[in-house]
Design an enzyme around this catalytic site. Structure first.
Site, PDB file in Angstrom:
ATOM      1  N   THR A 117      36.479  65.852  40.123  1.00  0.00           N
ATOM      2  CA  THR A 117      35.368  66.944  39.645  1.00  0.00           C
ATOM      3  C   THR A 117      34.510  66.819  40.937  1.00  0.00           C
ATOM      4  OG1 THR A 117      33.522  67.434  38.202  1.00  0.00           O
ATOM      5  CG2 THR A 117      34.609  65.153  38.292  1.00  0.00           C
ATOM      6  N   TYR A 141      30.385  60.385  33.122  1.00  0.00           N
ATOM      7  CA  TYR A 141      31.585  61.360  33.346  1.00  0.00           C
ATOM      8  C   TYR A 141      32.011  61.258  34.676  1.00  0.00           C
ATOM      9  CZ  TYR A 141      34.297  65.542  34.518  1.00  0.00           C
ATOM     10  OH  TYR A 141      35.103  66.356  34.839  1.00  0.00           O
TER      11      TYR A 141
END
Length: 326
Positions: A117, A141
């Site tokens: 990501t 995350y």
């Protein structure tokens, strides 16, 4: 047919990648615990139900199907949830991946495509963002994904396990034929939330902040069609099979869209107005996140085929006509 193990292949991006792999002559073998994925989306190869942390099950599945490579999507992804329960994210995204990689080593699978990501970059210091941008994640995350990237780098250097790390920007859209699409419970992504508002399934759409230093005051994001993402994963698999070296690659269009521009496009495509509530900024939202995507073109021969209107059209088709996802 060459088998590819798609871990988390019953989810949104994973299922679209299975569709794309099948069109390119691979057999996708889905491994998923169905906690966030959907068995209905597993249409292009076998489904092996199992948990990411179940090493024995992983080894058994790999020895049965003998995949040429693994594509790894099985992660918790909601940034806000990672701030509430960081241990869950580290347990699944980091410890679970270590279990997967250990099982792969035992089964003799040494090629990994990893779903990462742009959240590994943290606060942008330059926009658009190249792969060489500093990595300073702002939340558990992003840190969990960064940790796995470091593990993969070590495995390459020490054990010769080659990997392609794909850093997504904003995945959106659906299969143009409407067979599968975006289905999260609960839904947190901007395009499906706005479409649900346009369909009258929710009261309206919340716009978080209009005072950013952008062209209209709202956040800028790089929206990439899920089938373009899927195509990049299939290309990354072939790249590794062909002997390609480990690398990290951004996946984005290189074009930024503001929230206001996004909503205008949705109204234009759907022909439906819907209420928009302006609220305060969300903590941690960067003003702009846009990819430099030259490396994807140079290394994988990849380029995005869908523009924002196509993203919205395919998402609208999915949400308005599908029996799934509300």
């Amino acid at each position: 047919m060459t088998n590819i193990l798609v871990v988390g292949g019953a989810g949104y991006i994973g299922s679209h990648t299975c569709l794309d792999l099948s069109t390119k002559g691979f057999t996708p073998v889905v491994y998923d615990n169905l906690s966030n994925g959907h068995a209905e989306f597993c249409r292009w190869g076998p489904l092996e139900q199992g948990d990411l942390k179940d090493r024995e099950r992983l080894v058994a599945v790999m020895k049965q199907h003998r995949p040429a490579a693994i594509v790894h999507f099985a992660a918790l992804i909601e940034v806000g949830e990672s701030m509430k329960d960081p241990l869950a994210f580290y347990e699944n995204n980091v410890a679970g991946t270590l279990t997967l990689l250990s099982a792969a080593a035992e089964a003799g699978v040494d090629k990994i495509v990893f779903s990462s990501t742009c959240a590994t970059y943290g606060e942008p210091v330059e926009v658009p963002m190249p792969e060489t941008h500093r990595q300073a994640p702002l939340n558990p995350y992003g840190r969990s994904k960064r940790m796995v990237e470091e593990v993969l780098a070590d495995l390459d250097a020490i054990k010769g396990v080659r990997s392609v790390v794909l850093r997504y920007f904003n995945a959106a859209g659906a299969d143009p034929e409407g067979r599968i699409g975006e289905w999260h419970e609960p839904e947190t992504h901007a395009i499906p939330l706005a479409i649900e508002a346009a369909l009258g399934r929710r009261a309206g759409f919340k716009m978080f902040g209009t005072d950013y230093d952008t062209r209209d005051g709202t956040c800028v994001r790089d929206y990439i069609h899920v089938m373009d993402l899927a195509d990049a994963h299939s290309r990354a698999v072939q790249y590794l099979i062909d002997g390609g070296a480990s690398t990290a690659i951004n996946l984005g269009t290189g074009t930024g869209t503001t929230v206001k521009e996004l909503l205008d496009t949705i109204v234009s495509v759907t022909g439906r107005e819907f209420p928009v509530e302006v609220t305060e900024r969300r903590p941690g939202d960067a003003p702009a996140l846009v990819a430099v995507n030259d490396k994807a073109r140079d290394v994988l021969g990849w380029q995005p085929r869908h523009d924002l209107a196509s993203i919205v059209e395919t998402a609208w088709n999915w949400h308005s006509r599908s029996n799934f996802g509300g």
